[in-house]
Structure formats: C-alpha cells, structure tokens
Design a protein around this motif. Structure first.
Motif, PDB file in Angstrom:
ATOM      1  N   LEU A   1       1.160  -0.997  -0.099  1.00  0.00           N
ATOM      2  CA  LEU A   1      -0.065  -0.392   0.210  1.00  0.00           C
ATOM      3  C   LEU A   1       0.706   1.304  -0.106  1.00  0.00           C
ATOM      4  CD1 LEU A   1      -2.303  -0.715   2.504  1.00  0.00           C
ATOM      5  CD2 LEU A   1      -3.056  -0.915  -0.139  1.00  0.00           C
ATOM      6  N   ASP A   2       2.026   1.439   0.000  1.00  0.00           N
ATOM      7  CA  ASP A   2       2.603   2.470   0.548  1.00  0.00           C
ATOM      8  C   ASP A   2       3.604   2.793  -0.785  1.00  0.00           C
ATOM      9  OD1 ASP A   2       5.064   3.859   1.165  1.00  0.00           O
ATOM     10  OD2 ASP A   2       6.343   2.812   1.981  1.00  0.00           O
ATOM     11  N   ASP A   3       2.855   3.818  -1.266  1.00  0.00           N
ATOM     12  CA  ASP A   3       3.395   4.615  -2.212  1.00  0.00           C
ATOM     13  C   ASP A   3       5.077   4.649  -3.193  1.00  0.00           C
ATOM     14  OD1 ASP A   3       3.850   7.157  -0.476  1.00  0.00           O
ATOM     15  OD2 ASP A   3       2.527   8.260  -1.965  1.00  0.00           O
ATOM     16  N   LYS A   4       5.797   4.907  -1.289  1.00  0.00           N
ATOM     17  CA  LYS A   4       7.203   4.464  -1.906  1.00  0.00           C
ATOM     18  C   LYS A   4       7.809   3.030  -1.693  1.00  0.00           C
ATOM     19  CE  LYS A   4       6.736   7.906   1.146  1.00  0.00           C
ATOM     20  NZ  LYS A   4       5.240   8.316   1.245  1.00  0.00           N
ATOM     21  N   GLY A   5       6.832   2.864  -1.183  1.00  0.00           N
ATOM     22  CA  GLY A   5       7.463   1.136  -1.562  1.00  0.00           C
ATOM     23  C   GLY A   5       8.583   0.804  -2.522  1.00  0.00           C
ATOM     24  N   SER A   6       9.266  -0.401  -2.208  1.00  0.00           N
ATOM     25  CA  SER A   6      11.112  -0.722  -3.142  1.00  0.00           C
ATOM     26  C   SER A   6      10.035  -1.641  -4.620  1.00  0.00           C
ATOM     27  CB  SER A   6      11.551  -1.572  -2.433  1.00  0.00           C
ATOM     28  OG  SER A   6      10.745  -2.814  -1.518  1.00  0.00           O
ATOM     29  N   HIS A   7       8.434  -1.441  -4.487  1.00  0.00           N
ATOM     30  CA  HIS A   7       7.698  -2.559  -5.896  1.00  0.00           C
ATOM     31  C   HIS A   7       7.789  -1.583  -6.912  1.00  0.00           C
ATOM     32  CE1 HIS A   7       4.828   0.168  -4.183  1.00  0.00           C
ATOM     33  NE2 HIS A   7       5.356  -0.368  -2.985  1.00  0.00           N
TER      34      HIS A   7
ATOM     35  N   PRO B   1       0.747  12.677  -1.562  1.00  0.00           N
ATOM     36  CA  PRO B   1       1.607  11.948  -1.019  1.00  0.00           C
ATOM     37  C   PRO B   1       1.386  11.638   0.129  1.00  0.00           C
ATOM     38  CG  PRO B   1       2.478  13.565  -2.832  1.00  0.00           C
ATOM     39  CD  PRO B   1       1.555  13.747  -2.244  1.00  0.00           C
ATOM     40  N   TYR B   2       1.306  10.755   0.935  1.00  0.00           N
ATOM     41  CA  TYR B   2       0.907  10.079   2.029  1.00  0.00           C
ATOM     42  C   TYR B   2       1.780   9.286   2.743  1.00  0.00           C
ATOM     43  CZ  TYR B   2      -0.246   5.774  -0.427  1.00  0.00           C
ATOM     44  OH  TYR B   2      -0.193   4.556  -1.219  1.00  0.00           O
ATOM     45  N   TYR B   3       1.681   8.734   4.126  1.00  0.00           N
ATOM     46  CA  TYR B   3       2.296   7.713   4.706  1.00  0.00           C
ATOM     47  C   TYR B   3       2.524   6.583   5.239  1.00  0.00           C
ATOM     48  CZ  TYR B   3       1.099   9.552   9.119  1.00  0.00           C
ATOM     49  OH  TYR B   3       0.232  10.467  10.521  1.00  0.00           O
ATOM     50  N   THR B   4       2.836   5.782   5.587  1.00  0.00           N
ATOM     51  CA  THR B   4       2.067   5.004   5.755  1.00  0.00           C
ATOM     52  C   THR B   4       3.000   3.943   6.699  1.00  0.00           C
ATOM     53  OG1 THR B   4       1.750   3.770   3.400  1.00  0.00           O
ATOM     54  CG2 THR B   4       1.774   2.224   4.773  1.00  0.00           C
ATOM     55  N   SER B   5       2.405   3.199   7.716  1.00  0.00           N
ATOM     56  CA  SER B   5       3.094   2.953   9.209  1.00  0.00           C
ATOM     57  C   SER B   5       2.743   1.755   9.904  1.00  0.00           C
ATOM     58  CB  SER B   5       3.556   3.941  10.193  1.00  0.00           C
ATOM     59  OG  SER B   5       3.938   4.932  10.181  1.00  0.00           O
ATOM     60  N   THR B   6       3.736   1.319  10.242  1.00  0.00           N
ATOM     61  CA  THR B   6       2.931  -0.731  11.148  1.00  0.00           C
ATOM     62  C   THR B   6       3.660  -0.079  12.386  1.00  0.00           C
ATOM     63  OG1 THR B   6       5.590  -0.895  10.694  1.00  0.00           O
ATOM     64  CG2 THR B   6       3.168  -1.790   8.911  1.00  0.00           C
TER      65      THR B   6
END
Length: 253
Positions: free
Chosen positions: A82-88, A120-125
């Motif tokens: 779901l992270d828009d900045k993920g390494s995917h 832009p948003y941030y994703t945290s766990t």
C-alpha cells in the motif's frame, strides 16, 4: 505449460467439485479412461515435472520466508504493497486499487475521495499511541495518512481482538480526525473470514460498528490476483504478487 497459479486453481476447483458429488449406489458408473492416453501421460509426466522445477515454477518466496500465521509479517507485506514509496515501484497504484474496492464495497459510503489520496501519504506499522492514560496501550497495525485522510487497519491472523481494541481505535481515529479539521477517516478490520468485531458493553460499540469496514484476507488475495493481471510489463513483480496471492489464499482458506 500451465503456471503454478493455474495448477493451484484447477486443483481447488477439482476438490470443490469432487466434494459436491453425490453417491448413488444404484447407478453403475462406467469409468471413461483411455488406458493408452493415461500410459502416455505417465511416461511424459516426469520430464515435464523436471522442466517445471528447473524453471523455478515451484518456488514461492513467501513459503521460503516462513511468514506462516505471523500477524506482524503479514502486516508488513500489506503495508509495503500500500506504500506509495515502496520498493515495488508501482507507487500508489495498488493503494488506489484497494481504495476503489472499499468504496464500491461500502455502497459508496466510504468518506475518503480520490482527490484526498492523490496527495502523497505515509504508511506505518505498529503505530503506538501514548498521549494519555486511555490510549497508552493502543497499537494500530497499519496507519495510512496525510493531511487529507486517515486510515487505521487492524489485522488479525489467528488471534482475537483484545478487550475493547476496536472501540479504542474508533475513538483514536475520531479524535485524530477532529484535531485535523475533521478530515475523512476509515477503520478497517481485517480477519480470516471478514467477521464483525466482538461485542462489547460500551456506548461506542454501535457507532464503531457503523464505522468499521470488515474485510477478509481472501478479499486481499482476490485484489492481488486482479492487480497482478495488469502488471504484464513487470514480470518479476507480477510473479511476486501472484505468489503472495497463492500463499494467503492457501493460508486463509
């Protein structure tokens, strides 16, 4: 040769159909087997299976990582997707796919708009809240937010929610929204079967129930499979997505 995903789906379909067959003791059923074709198949099977293995088709990276029923690991993978900045490398594409699904599934009562998620948003766990006595023990599995929206995801793999867990997250979300110009927010409860939160003798139980979106891991699997079909230009990523789809479909069936 068929893909690992296709073979898996065919096997699941076969077992499902086989379970639905009814036994009729008075009806003689003649087997429709061509012995020569079967013998030819068995002779070719070993070489085909070796080719299948040599090409890496039996590999599922998620099996090797031994994620199992580890809640934190599954949350880390979902947060990464779901992270828009993920390494995917596909940015917010899967997040948009996820939001569109929730919007349609909630009969258009989803409060977050496409304009909100384009920022832009941030994703945290494992997000801890320790601002006051009531919130100090609260830990949200996944938090996705920017100045325009807030999403809490509480994910369960095998364990049940503890005490008034969902009610506390409801209060946290409501409070954080109010402190930020009443920005839209959503509470998602992700479980094996998409069940509702456990009943609690609390005045906020019904409001929380009206707010929460109950989602199943099988639904996540379906989303992954659909999303992977549009990733043909990214074959490696497509394979990783398909492998996780197969993995969680098998784990949470």
């Amino acid at each position: 040769m068929e893909s690992n995903e296709q073979l898996y789906d065919q096997l699941v379909s076969y077992i499902g159909n086989w379970k639905n067959l009814k036994y009729h003791p008075d009806v003689a059923v003649k087997p429709n087997i061509n012995c020569n074709e079967f013998i030819a198949f068995t002779k070719q099977f070993e070489s085909h299976y070796k080719t299948y293995l040599n090409e890496g088709n039996a590999i599922n990276i998620w099996d090797i990582c031994c994620i199992g029923f580890d809640e934190l690991k599954h949350c880390n993978v979902l947060s990464w997707l779901l992270d828009d900045k993920g390494s995917h490398g596909f940015g917010n594409e899967f997040f948009h796919y996820f939001i569109d699904y929730l919007y349609n599934r909630s009969n258009n009562q989803f409060t977050i708009t496409k304009d909100d998620i384009n920022i832009p948003y941030y994703t945290s766990t494992e997000v801890h809240y320790e601002s006051d006595e009531e919130e100090k023990n609260s830990r949200v599995d996944i938090k996705i937010a920017n100045e325009r929206f807030l999403i809490f995801i509480e994910a369960k793999v095998q364990a049940s929610e503890t005490n008034d867990q969902l009610i506390r997250y409801y209060r946290l979300g409501k409070k954080e929204s109010a402190q930020n110009k009443n920005k839209p927010w959503e509470l998602i409860f992700l479980t094996k079967d998409g069940r509702r939160p456990q009943f609690q003798q609390d005045n906020d139980y019904q409001p929380m129930l009206n707010k929460v979106i109950c989602l199943s891991w099988q639904e996540i699997a379906v989303l992954l499979r659909r999303f992977s079909t549009i990733q043909s230009s990214r074959p490696f990523l497509q394979k990783i997505l398909n492998q996780y789809y197969i993995y969680i479909k098998r784990m949470f069936q």
